[in-house]
Design a protein around this motif. Structure first.
Motif, PDB file in Angstrom:
ATOM      1  N   PRO A 138       0.802  -1.232   0.000  1.00 23.52           N
ATOM      2  CA  PRO A 138       0.000   0.000   0.000  1.00 23.52           C
ATOM      3  C   PRO A 138       0.830   1.275   0.000  1.00 23.52           C
ATOM      4  CG  PRO A 138      -0.041  -1.069   2.153  1.00 23.52           C
ATOM      5  CD  PRO A 138       0.615  -2.027   1.210  1.00 23.52           C
ATOM      6  N   HIS A 139       2.072   1.170   0.502  1.00 20.09           N
ATOM      7  CA  HIS A 139       2.919   2.357   0.577  1.00 20.09           C
ATOM      8  C   HIS A 139       4.268   2.158  -0.121  1.00 20.09           C
ATOM      9  CE1 HIS A 139      -0.034   3.807   3.410  1.00 20.09           C
ATOM     10  NE2 HIS A 139       0.179   2.771   4.208  1.00 20.09           N
ATOM     11  N   ASN A 140       4.419   1.039  -0.816  1.00 19.15           N
ATOM     12  CA  ASN A 140       5.679   0.729  -1.494  1.00 19.15           C
ATOM     13  C   ASN A 140       5.450   0.550  -2.990  1.00 19.15           C
ATOM     14  OD1 ASN A 140       7.250   0.621   0.942  1.00 19.15           O
ATOM     15  ND2 ASN A 140       6.316  -1.381   1.366  1.00 19.15           N
ATOM     16  N   ARG A 141       6.524   0.220  -3.695  1.00 17.79           N
ATOM     17  CA  ARG A 141       6.411   0.008  -5.142  1.00 17.79           C
ATOM     18  C   ARG A 141       5.580  -1.231  -5.436  1.00 17.79           C
ATOM     19  NH1 ARG A 141      12.267  -0.255  -7.440  1.00 17.79           N
ATOM     20  NH2 ARG A 141      11.091  -0.448  -9.396  1.00 17.79           N
ATOM     21  N   ILE A 142       4.848  -1.177  -6.548  1.00 12.77           N
ATOM     22  CA  ILE A 142       4.010  -2.296  -6.961  1.00 12.77           C
ATOM     23  C   ILE A 142       4.847  -3.562  -7.132  1.00 12.77           C
ATOM     24  CG2 ILE A 142       2.526  -3.186  -8.811  1.00 12.77           C
ATOM     25  CD1 ILE A 142       1.714  -0.278  -9.361  1.00 12.77           C
ATOM     26  N   SER A 143       6.032  -3.416  -7.698  1.00 10.54           N
ATOM     27  CA  SER A 143       6.897  -4.573  -7.947  1.00 10.54           C
ATOM     28  C   SER A 143       7.269  -5.289  -6.649  1.00 10.54           C
ATOM     29  CB  SER A 143       8.161  -4.145  -8.687  1.00 10.54           C
ATOM     30  OG  SER A 143       8.868  -3.163  -7.951  1.00 10.54           O
ATOM     31  N   GLN A 144       7.393  -4.538  -5.546  1.00 13.09           N
ATOM     32  CA  GLN A 144       7.703  -5.168  -4.264  1.00 13.09           C
ATOM     33  C   GLN A 144       6.529  -6.018  -3.781  1.00 13.09           C
ATOM     34  OE1 GLN A 144       8.790  -1.439  -2.210  1.00 13.09           O
ATOM     35  NE2 GLN A 144      10.818  -2.320  -1.879  1.00 13.09           N
ATOM     36  N   GLY A 145       5.325  -5.498  -3.957  1.00 12.11           N
ATOM     37  CA  GLY A 145       4.145  -6.260  -3.578  1.00 12.11           C
ATOM     38  C   GLY A 145       3.998  -7.526  -4.398  1.00 12.11           C
ATOM     39  N   ILE A 146       4.273  -7.441  -5.690  1.00 11.54           N
ATOM     40  CA  ILE A 146       4.175  -8.613  -6.574  1.00 11.54           C
ATOM     41  C   ILE A 146       5.179  -9.683  -6.149  1.00 11.54           C
ATOM     42  CG2 ILE A 146       4.580  -9.421  -8.927  1.00 11.54           C
ATOM     43  CD1 ILE A 146       3.488  -6.710  -9.886  1.00 11.54           C
ATOM     44  N   ALA A 147       6.405  -9.268  -5.847  1.00 13.77           N
ATOM     45  CA  ALA A 147       7.442 -10.224  -5.434  1.00 13.77           C
ATOM     46  C   ALA A 147       7.037 -10.929  -4.145  1.00 13.77           C
ATOM     47  CB  ALA A 147       8.771  -9.499  -5.258  1.00 13.77           C
ATOM     48  N   GLU A 148       6.509 -10.168  -3.184  1.00 16.35           N
ATOM     49  CA  GLU A 148       6.094 -10.758  -1.913  1.00 16.35           C
ATOM     50  C   GLU A 148       4.919 -11.715  -2.116  1.00 16.35           C
ATOM     51  OE1 GLU A 148       4.437  -9.389   2.505  1.00 16.35           O
ATOM     52  OE2 GLU A 148       5.269  -7.889   1.123  1.00 16.35           O
ATOM     53  N   GLU A 149       3.997 -11.326  -3.002  1.00 20.38           N
ATOM     54  CA  GLU A 149       2.841 -12.171  -3.261  1.00 20.38           C
ATOM     55  C   GLU A 149       3.255 -13.493  -3.890  1.00 20.38           C
ATOM     56  OE1 GLU A 149      -1.654 -11.693  -5.125  1.00 20.38           O
ATOM     57  OE2 GLU A 149      -0.029 -10.457  -5.930  1.00 20.38           O
ATOM     58  N   ARG A 150       4.209 -13.469  -4.813  1.00 18.51           N
ATOM     59  CA  ARG A 150       4.670 -14.712  -5.448  1.00 18.51           C
ATOM     60  C   ARG A 150       5.221 -15.675  -4.393  1.00 18.51           C
ATOM     61  NH1 ARG A 150       4.169 -14.598 -10.780  1.00 18.51           N
ATOM     62  NH2 ARG A 150       4.475 -12.637 -11.931  1.00 18.51           N
ATOM     63  N   LEU A 151       5.948 -15.135  -3.434  1.00 16.07           N
ATOM     64  CA  LEU A 151       6.492 -15.984  -2.368  1.00 16.07           C
ATOM     65  C   LEU A 151       5.373 -16.596  -1.531  1.00 16.07           C
ATOM     66  CD1 LEU A 151       9.534 -13.859  -1.132  1.00 16.07           C
ATOM     67  CD2 LEU A 151       9.608 -16.003  -2.408  1.00 16.07           C
ATOM     68  N   LYS A 152       4.381 -15.787  -1.188  1.00 11.32           N
ATOM     69  CA  LYS A 152       3.282 -16.273  -0.352  1.00 11.32           C
ATOM     70  C   LYS A 152       2.449 -17.339  -1.061  1.00 11.32           C
ATOM     71  CE  LYS A 152       2.416 -12.279   2.674  1.00 11.32           C
ATOM     72  NZ  LYS A 152       2.358 -13.061   3.945  1.00 11.32           N
ATOM     73  N   LEU A 153       2.359 -17.232  -2.385  1.00 10.33           N
ATOM     74  CA  LEU A 153       1.500 -18.137  -3.143  1.00 10.33           C
ATOM     75  C   LEU A 153       2.242 -19.329  -3.742  1.00 10.33           C
ATOM     76  CD1 LEU A 153      -0.747 -15.574  -5.084  1.00 10.33           C
ATOM     77  CD2 LEU A 153      -1.295 -16.831  -3.001  1.00 10.33           C
ATOM     78  N   ALA A 154       3.552 -19.386  -3.561  1.00  8.92           N
ATOM     79  CA  ALA A 154       4.359 -20.427  -4.206  1.00  8.92           C
ATOM     80  C   ALA A 154       3.882 -21.834  -3.870  1.00  8.92           C
ATOM     81  CB  ALA A 154       5.830 -20.262  -3.826  1.00  8.92           C
ATOM     82  N   GLU A 155       3.599 -22.088  -2.608  1.00 12.75           N
ATOM     83  CA  GLU A 155       3.170 -23.429  -2.190  1.00 12.75           C
ATOM     84  C   GLU A 155       1.802 -23.770  -2.764  1.00 12.75           C
ATOM     85  OE1 GLU A 155       2.256 -25.905   1.946  1.00 12.75           O
ATOM     86  OE2 GLU A 155       3.492 -24.078   1.997  1.00 12.75           O
ATOM     87  N   LEU A 156       0.882 -22.795  -2.747  1.00 13.09           N
ATOM     88  CA  LEU A 156      -0.455 -23.029  -3.289  1.00 13.09           C
ATOM     89  C   LEU A 156      -0.394 -23.263  -4.791  1.00 13.09           C
ATOM     90  CD1 LEU A 156      -3.472 -23.169  -2.732  1.00 13.09           C
ATOM     91  CD2 LEU A 156      -3.577 -20.684  -3.010  1.00 13.09           C
ATOM     92  N   ARG A 157       0.498 -22.543  -5.472  1.00 10.95           N
ATOM     93  CA  ARG A 157       0.646 -22.732  -6.911  1.00 10.95           C
ATOM     94  C   ARG A 157       1.070 -24.163  -7.229  1.00 10.95           C
ATOM     95  NH1 ARG A 157       4.157 -22.732 -11.147  1.00 10.95           N
ATOM     96  NH2 ARG A 157       3.594 -21.493 -13.004  1.00 10.95           N
ATOM     97  N   GLU A 158       1.908 -24.747  -6.381  1.00  9.86           N
ATOM     98  CA  GLU A 158       2.358 -26.125  -6.594  1.00  9.86           C
ATOM     99  C   GLU A 158       1.197 -27.112  -6.494  1.00  9.86           C
ATOM    100  OE1 GLU A 158       5.387 -27.432  -7.396  1.00  9.86           O
ATOM    101  OE2 GLU A 158       5.965 -25.355  -7.786  1.00  9.86           O
ATOM    102  N   GLU A 159       0.175 -26.773  -5.725  1.00  6.18           N
ATOM    103  CA  GLU A 159      -0.964 -27.660  -5.544  1.00  6.18           C
ATOM    104  C   GLU A 159      -2.037 -27.456  -6.609  1.00  6.18           C
ATOM    105  OE1 GLU A 159      -2.614 -28.310  -1.651  1.00  6.18           O
ATOM    106  OE2 GLU A 159      -0.930 -27.284  -0.709  1.00  6.18           O
ATOM    107  N   ALA A 160      -1.888 -26.423  -7.441  1.00  7.01           N
ATOM    108  CA  ALA A 160      -2.939 -26.070  -8.401  1.00  7.01           C
ATOM    109  C   ALA A 160      -3.152 -27.180  -9.426  1.00  7.01           C
ATOM    110  CB  ALA A 160      -2.590 -24.762  -9.100  1.00  7.01           C
ATOM    111  N   ASP A 161      -4.403 -27.390  -9.791  1.00  5.42           N
ATOM    112  CA  ASP A 161      -4.754 -28.362 -10.823  1.00  5.42           C
ATOM    113  C   ASP A 161      -4.699 -27.741 -12.210  1.00  5.42           C
ATOM    114  OD1 ASP A 161      -5.843 -30.708  -9.108  1.00  5.42           O
ATOM    115  OD2 ASP A 161      -6.875 -28.945  -8.308  1.00  5.42           O
TER     116      ASP A 161
END
Length: 300
Positions: free
Chosen positions: A113-136
């Motif tokens: 919310p107060h940082n660069r968009i690219s920083q948020g995207i990078a953090e989101e990829r890390l948070k979702l990495a495990e769920l992405r592995e489970e995706a069908d």
């Protein structure tokens, strides 16, 4: 009684989840956006108890849920323990496209919310990495028009026509980026005239009319298209008679920007005209230095 079907839609912010929910709703799914994952098992139980009224459900759960999203793994475990069958659809796009979409809509990334968009995207990829592995089912919307995404979803999740007939996915790719692992038919079009060597066309995709006209304007291309279309028209009904329900036709050139894109679009138009259930994906366009593809209002 028809089996209960649950789709959990998740993925990167800005990748097109809202559009996915709209499409699924249009084809008959009961949809809920931004549900806290902790509520998913209970909601599935209520739907199952509801009988025939709620048999096809799509739920969106993503990092907008904040701390509630951390319960996703436990909720998926509970669904399995309850014997509830589900599919995870994960939406993603490359960083450049996500940043562009955020800038165009002037939205704030939920993790920055107060940082660069690219920083948020990078953090989101890390948070979702495990769920992405489970995706069908993982859908990269970087190069998809809304209509193309709609056709992919209808082909995969249609209710009334589920399991009926043969559906075709046409995929363009670049050989230097590797073969699509799920390809049933691979067509190498590197023998066609290459727009890369024309400076005015070098950074335009095969979807741009002037590039398409250049490639299709050669006699060798016209001859190839006639023979290729004829071969595929012969093969499809034979695959269908053998019980095949899905077929992936992969079309490759060197980089996946010009010739493969143009020919994939040509095959898509041909099959569509013949009434086939067909969708299209351009896997590697964004891996090139692209200055012109399709107009922004045609993209997600």
């Amino acid at each position: 009684m028809e089996q209960f079907h649950l789709i959990i839609v998740t993925g990167m912010s800005g990748a097109g989840k809202t559009h996915v929910v709209q499409v699924l709703e249009d084809i008959g799914y009961f949809c809920i956006d931004n549900i806290p994952p902790v509520l998913i098992p209970k909601f599935a139980e209520l739907c199952i108890q509801g009988g025939e009224r709620v048999r096809h459900v799509a739920l969106v759960a993503d990092i907008r849920g904040g701390q509630f999203f951390d319960a996703m793994s436990q909720s998926l475990k509970e669904l399995k323990e309850q014997g509830v069958s589900y599919e995870i659809v994960f939406l993603e796009a490359n960083d450049r496209v996500l940043v562009r979409r955020y800038k165009e809509t002037r939205r704030v990334h939920p993790l920055a919310p107060h940082n660069r968009i690219s920083q948020g995207i990078a953090e989101e990829r890390l948070k979702l990495a495990e769920l992405r592995e489970e995706a069908d089912f993982i859908i990269d919307t970087s190069n998809m028009k809304p209509g193309e995404l709609k056709e992919v979803l209808k082909k995969k999740f249609a209710i009334s026509e589920r399991g009926k007939g043969l559906s075709v996915m046409v995929v363009s790719f670049g050989f230097k980026h590797g073969l699509p692992i799920d390809a049933d038919i691979v067509e190498d079009v590197r023998f066609l005239p290459n727009p890369f060597y024309i400076e005015a066309y070098r950074h335009k995709s095969g979807r741009v009319p002037v590039v398409r006209d250049y490639i299709e304007g050669f006699p060798i291309t016209q001859t190839f298209m006639r023979k290729w279309f004829d071969m595929v028209d012969f093969l499809l009904p034979n695959y269908e008679r053998e019980g095949k329900s899905q077929l992936v036709i992969a079309v490759g050139c060197t980089g996946g920007l010009h010739r493969s894109v143009c020919m994939a679009e040509a095959m898509y138009r041909h099959l569509k005209k013949n009434g086939m259930d067909v969708a299209i994906e351009h896997r590697d366009i964004e891996k090139n230095d692209v200055e012109e593809d399709v107009s922004d209002d045609e993209k997600l």
